[in-house]
Design an enzyme around this catalytic site. Sequence first.
Site, PDB file in Angstrom:
ATOM      1  N   ARG A  61       1.025  -1.110  -0.069  1.00 48.36           N
ATOM      2  CA  ARG A  61      -0.008   0.002   0.135  1.00 48.36           C
ATOM      3  C   ARG A  61       0.920   1.262   0.064  1.00 48.36           C
ATOM      4  O   ARG A  61       0.643   2.253  -0.616  1.00 48.36           O
ATOM      5  CB  ARG A  61      -1.054   0.079   1.195  1.00 48.36           C
ATOM      6  N   HIS A  65       0.635   4.295  -2.757  1.00 47.04           N
ATOM      7  CA  HIS A  65       0.469   5.677  -2.234  1.00 47.04           C
ATOM      8  C   HIS A  65       1.820   6.585  -2.720  1.00 47.04           C
ATOM      9  O   HIS A  65       1.553   7.811  -3.402  1.00 47.04           O
ATOM     10  CB  HIS A  65       0.553   5.943  -0.836  1.00 47.04           C
ATOM     11  N   ASP A  66       2.919   5.968  -2.454  1.00 48.68           N
ATOM     12  CA  ASP A  66       4.136   6.919  -3.227  1.00 48.68           C
ATOM     13  C   ASP A  66       3.971   7.058  -4.483  1.00 48.68           C
ATOM     14  O   ASP A  66       4.027   8.207  -5.013  1.00 48.68           O
ATOM     15  CB  ASP A  66       5.340   5.930  -2.952  1.00 48.68           C
ATOM     16  N   GLY A  71       5.048  10.689  -8.427  1.00 45.30           N
ATOM     17  CA  GLY A  71       5.703   9.281  -9.023  1.00 45.30           C
ATOM     18  C   GLY A  71       6.347   8.602  -7.854  1.00 45.30           C
ATOM     19  O   GLY A  71       6.206   9.141  -6.631  1.00 45.30           O
ATOM     20  N   ASN A  93      -7.505   9.690   6.146  1.00 41.39           N
ATOM     21  CA  ASN A  93      -7.183   8.309   7.042  1.00 41.39           C
ATOM     22  C   ASN A  93      -6.006   7.686   6.493  1.00 41.39           C
ATOM     23  O   ASN A  93      -6.397   6.537   6.201  1.00 41.39           O
ATOM     24  CB  ASN A  93      -8.352   7.749   7.220  1.00 41.39           C
ATOM     25  N   HIS A 190      -5.905  -5.358  -3.202  1.00 50.51           N
ATOM     26  CA  HIS A 190      -6.685  -5.578  -1.870  1.00 50.51           C
ATOM     27  C   HIS A 190      -6.667  -6.787  -1.403  1.00 50.51           C
ATOM     28  O   HIS A 190      -7.754  -7.023  -0.487  1.00 50.51           O
ATOM     29  CB  HIS A 190      -8.024  -4.972  -2.183  1.00 50.51           C
ATOM     30  N   ASP A 243     -10.225  -9.354   2.276  1.00 48.67           N
ATOM     31  CA  ASP A 243     -10.514 -10.367   1.721  1.00 48.67           C
ATOM     32  C   ASP A 243     -10.413 -11.814   2.770  1.00 48.67           C
ATOM     33  O   ASP A 243      -9.815 -11.410   3.662  1.00 48.67           O
ATOM     34  CB  ASP A 243     -10.196 -10.882   0.464  1.00 48.67           C
TER      35      ASP A 243
HETATM   36  C1  NAG Z   1     -10.745   9.347   9.816  1.00 50.56           C
HETATM   37  O1  NAG Z   1     -10.671  10.772   9.783  1.00 50.56           O
HETATM   38  C2  NAG Z   1     -11.873  11.208  10.415  1.00 50.56           C
HETATM   39  C3  NAG Z   1     -11.908  12.909  10.166  1.00 50.56           C
HETATM   40  O2  NAG Z   1     -10.352  13.214  10.320  1.00 50.56           O
HETATM   41  C4  NAG Z   1     -11.957  10.947  11.845  1.00 50.56           C
HETATM   42  O3  NAG Z   1     -13.175  11.333  12.264  1.00 50.56           O
HETATM   43  C5  NAG Z   1     -12.112   9.301  11.964  1.00 50.56           C
HETATM   44  O4  NAG Z   1     -12.189   8.732  13.247  1.00 50.56           O
HETATM   45  C6  NAG Z   1     -10.935   8.644  11.349  1.00 50.56           C
HETATM   46  N1  NAG Z   1     -10.957   7.162  11.152  1.00 50.56           N
HETATM   47  C7  NAG Z   1      -9.908   6.386  11.322  1.00 50.56           C
HETATM   48  C8  NAG Z   1     -10.333   5.158  11.304  1.00 50.56           C
HETATM   49  O5  NAG Z   1      -8.933   6.772  11.760  1.00 50.56           O
END
Ligand code: NAG
Length: 318
Positions: A61, A65-66, A71, A93, A190, A243
């Site tokens: 992952r 993301h990188d 790039g 998140n 995933h 999964d």
């Molecule tokens: C995801 O971000 C939201 C808003 O910043 C926050 O309320 C929520 O708890 C976060 N969820 C996780 C799983 O970190």
Amino acid sequence: MAFNPALLSSIFIVLLVFSTVTNALSLNYYDKSCPNVEQIVSNAVKKGKANDGTVPAALLRMHFHDCFIRGCDASVLLDSTRGNKAEKDGPPNISLHAFYVIDNAKKQVEASCPGVVSCADILALAARDAVVQSGGPNWAVPKGRKDGRTSRASESVQLPGPTFNISQLQQSFFQRGLSLNDLVALSGGHTLGFAHCSSFQNRIYNFNATRDVDPTLRPYFAASLRNTCPIKNRPRNAGATMDSSSTIFDNTYFKLILQGKSLFSSDQALVSIPRTKGLVTKFASSNQAFSDAFVMSMIKMSNLNGGQEIRKDCRVVN
Ligand SMILES: *[C@@H]1O[C@H](CO)[C@@H](O)[C@H](O)[C@H]1NC(C)=O
Ligand SMILES: *[C@@H]1O[C@H](CO)[C@@H](O)[C@H](O)[C@H]1NC(C)=O
């Protein structure tokens, strides 16, 4: 001839594109300068996985993301500084972890061949090793990436999100030169890992104006997700594995999509148009077809480059 800023800027863009394209990677990039690099990285991943079974999913992952932001330039590895909030501390998140595995690999690589191997290459190798060590396909990783000097939290919103529909996913991949084939194959990543409730909450509560639950979810599966993710008194870090064989790299992910048991809207979106649904069906019925496509798309994605230097410490620019 009069000075023409538009012409100048189009020449600049051509040069910029050209220089990106010509920063070519090669399979034998470190053969002379750091012949042990692949062994060192592979051992670091093995050690990380032995301590924590979630390490392979985290590394795969992290590499996605990188590559999706600026790039594959290890921008995701940079720490925030006093004046700059980095990608890894970005808003959606992103909850990346296992950075220490890359730190360990880098430390050993530096001891063996100082100043030669980029953090971006170490991460690309680690992602491949994560797949291999989870029972997935093996492939030779082209190398020669450089590390970038910029990492901004605000840019992490450019990542494709779990609630994306097919057109949003397609656009996100097209912007990076990746096709619908790449979208479906890479979504197969995933097969490894875990998702927090917040990333699939939209499908199990207040789905739309008329339905509480996404009708494409199998009802008993939706019920079990609601049980795992109660609205009240939800345990911190509650969630579900992506999964049913979440530490094995295989095509189960695609079978589950066809059974109405995917977690994200962006997973279900893959069966919302015939072209991508055809690929999901193909990958669900052939692990080999999935593995072949995944390898091709990984090599393509991990060719997106952008960096300039070989960082000494993966967490800070030189
Ligand atoms: C995801 O971000 C939201 C808003 O910043 C926050 O309320 C929520 O708890 C976060 N969820 C996780 C799983 O970190
Ligand atoms: C996908 O979402 C975008 C943004 O919400 C919307 O404009 C578009 O119509 C949606 N496309 C599909 C195919 O649902």
